[in-house]
Design an enzyme around this catalytic site. Sequence first.
Site, PDB file in Angstrom:
ATOM      1  N   SER A  30       8.425  55.827  22.269  1.00 31.00           N
ATOM      2  CA  SER A  30       7.763  57.002  21.624  1.00 31.00           C
ATOM      3  C   SER A  30       8.852  57.937  21.658  1.00 31.00           C
ATOM      4  CB  SER A  30       6.478  57.437  22.620  1.00 31.00           C
ATOM      5  OG  SER A  30       6.796  57.448  24.050  1.00 31.00           O
ATOM      6  N   ASP A 338       3.619  67.062  27.257  1.00 36.14           N
ATOM      7  CA  ASP A 338       2.425  66.344  27.537  1.00 36.14           C
ATOM      8  C   ASP A 338       2.643  65.621  28.895  1.00 36.14           C
ATOM      9  OD1 ASP A 338       3.832  64.163  26.976  1.00 36.14           O
ATOM     10  OD2 ASP A 338       2.472  63.521  25.687  1.00 36.14           O
ATOM     11  N   HIS A 341       6.216  62.943  27.557  1.00 33.04           N
ATOM     12  CA  HIS A 341       7.211  63.330  26.668  1.00 33.04           C
ATOM     13  C   HIS A 341       7.853  64.799  26.576  1.00 33.04           C
ATOM     14  CE1 HIS A 341       4.312  60.401  24.929  1.00 33.04           C
ATOM     15  NE2 HIS A 341       5.786  59.472  24.801  1.00 33.04           N
TER      16      HIS A 341
END
Length: 383
Positions: A30, A338, A341
């Site tokens: 991610s 968040d 990340h």
Amino acid sequence: MASLVFLVTTLVFAGTCRAYYTSIFSFGDSLTDTGNLNFISPPLSPDCMLPPFGQTHFHHPNGRCSDGRLIIDFIAESLGLSYVKPYLGFKNGEVTGNIENGVNFAIAGATALDLSFFEEKGFVVDATTNYSLRFQIDWFKELLPSICNSSSTEGCKDVLHSSLFIVGEIGGNDYSFPLFETNAFEDLITYVPQVISVITSAIKDLIDLGAVTILVPGSLPLGCNPALLTKFATINEEEYDQAGCLKLLNMFFEYHNELLQFELNRLRVLYPFTNIIYADYFNAALQFYKSPEQFGFERNALQVCCGGGGPYNFNDTALCGNLEVIACDDTSKYVSWDGYHLTEAAYRWMAMSLLDGQYTIPKFSLSCLTSNTSAYFINYTMK
Ligand SMILES: *[C@@H]1O[C@H](CO)[C@@H](O)[C@H](O)[C@H]1NC(C)=O
Ligand SMILES: *[C@@H]1O[C@H](CO)[C@@H](O)[C@H](O)[C@H]1NC(C)=O
Ligand SMILES: *[C@@H]1O[C@H](CO)[C@@H](O)[C@H](O)[C@H]1NC(C)=O
Ligand SMILES: *[C@@H]1O[C@H](CO)[C@@H](O)[C@H](O)[C@H]1NC(C)=O
Ligand SMILES: *[C@@H]1O[C@H](CO)[C@@H](O)[C@H](O)[C@H]1NC(C)=O
């Protein structure tokens, strides 16, 4: 001959530049996914697909797990290339464009090791982790004839020689998924050589196919990650460093990075005509926590921008993407988006410090192929 003319032209325009990168091919999780998450089938709806993800720059959720651009987006911008588009989007026919200008195989939740490894250990892992690094390399191999518009390996070499390959960051999930389930650090240490071995064999595969410039990011300092800080919160102050990060966790990720660099050195000896560049994500990000104000971040750099309360503003029952969770007013003042990340602001600083050579070994040369690569490229093109 046509390509020779192209090279001569670039020489004129670029002064010292002998050749440019023409494309980026990337692999990872991610931290690098620019939208593959959008196209997983059967569809998933993870938090990264919901507002306020993507609110900065793109102004809508787009499969990137951040408020805005990622490091790979800033690298693409700096090289004068378009954003690297997601492989699964091309595959579905929902994304169009020139695949020879680059494809991103990175996908949120990916691990270096295959899912079966974790299943054998008895861990329940995220469904997206089925797309391990090996899957991503296989996708690349499948797509190769279209990338090169040729079914011969030789026809591919000039495309791959002038491409920038980004392998990673990958491996963070291999450790953090089990970490969220267990406290058994001792077990995790034994995974490290296996994780590194998957990464090095992926790099070897790419070199065998013709890759010459390969940027290999290491792990972030996940001891400063608000989700892990929340999970491993302790009243024992000695477990924290001056920045408030967990010492043991950071030491663990440094160990991963040291082993990775050791293996990269072996690859450099095996393949002297490649440019294998280590990207030191760990130290590039650590500076945010050590001196946040230098980068315009809030003094408490461990606070999450988009979170649901708690000491770090991270609450795993109220994650960013849930309707009731409101993002901070100014995302550029936060390192963590968040809790898992980073924000676009943090990624931008990291990209800048990688591109200016401060946190790349050897130094990454911004717009030109580095001398070894371009020697290879020119030799090949003149044949
Ligand atoms: C993972 O992928 C393999 C091969 O495509 C498939 O057989 C398997 O069912 C998948 N597992 C999960 C949990 O999605
Ligand atoms: C691919 O190659 C074929 C013939 O080999 C050619 O007709 C076609 O235009 C090429 N496509 C691209 C996108 O270069
Ligand atoms: C370039 O190639 C030479 C000769 O093989 C090698 O000694 C050197 O380390 C390479 N440089 C880089 C930056 O990879
Ligand atoms: C975390 O979120 C839940 C659900 O919204 C809420 O009940 C709880 O109070 C929150 N915890 C903290 C520490 O804010
Ligand atoms: C390029 O070609 C020259 C002359 O043939 C040779 O000396 C040199 O080693 C070659 N460089 C690479 C990287 O293959």
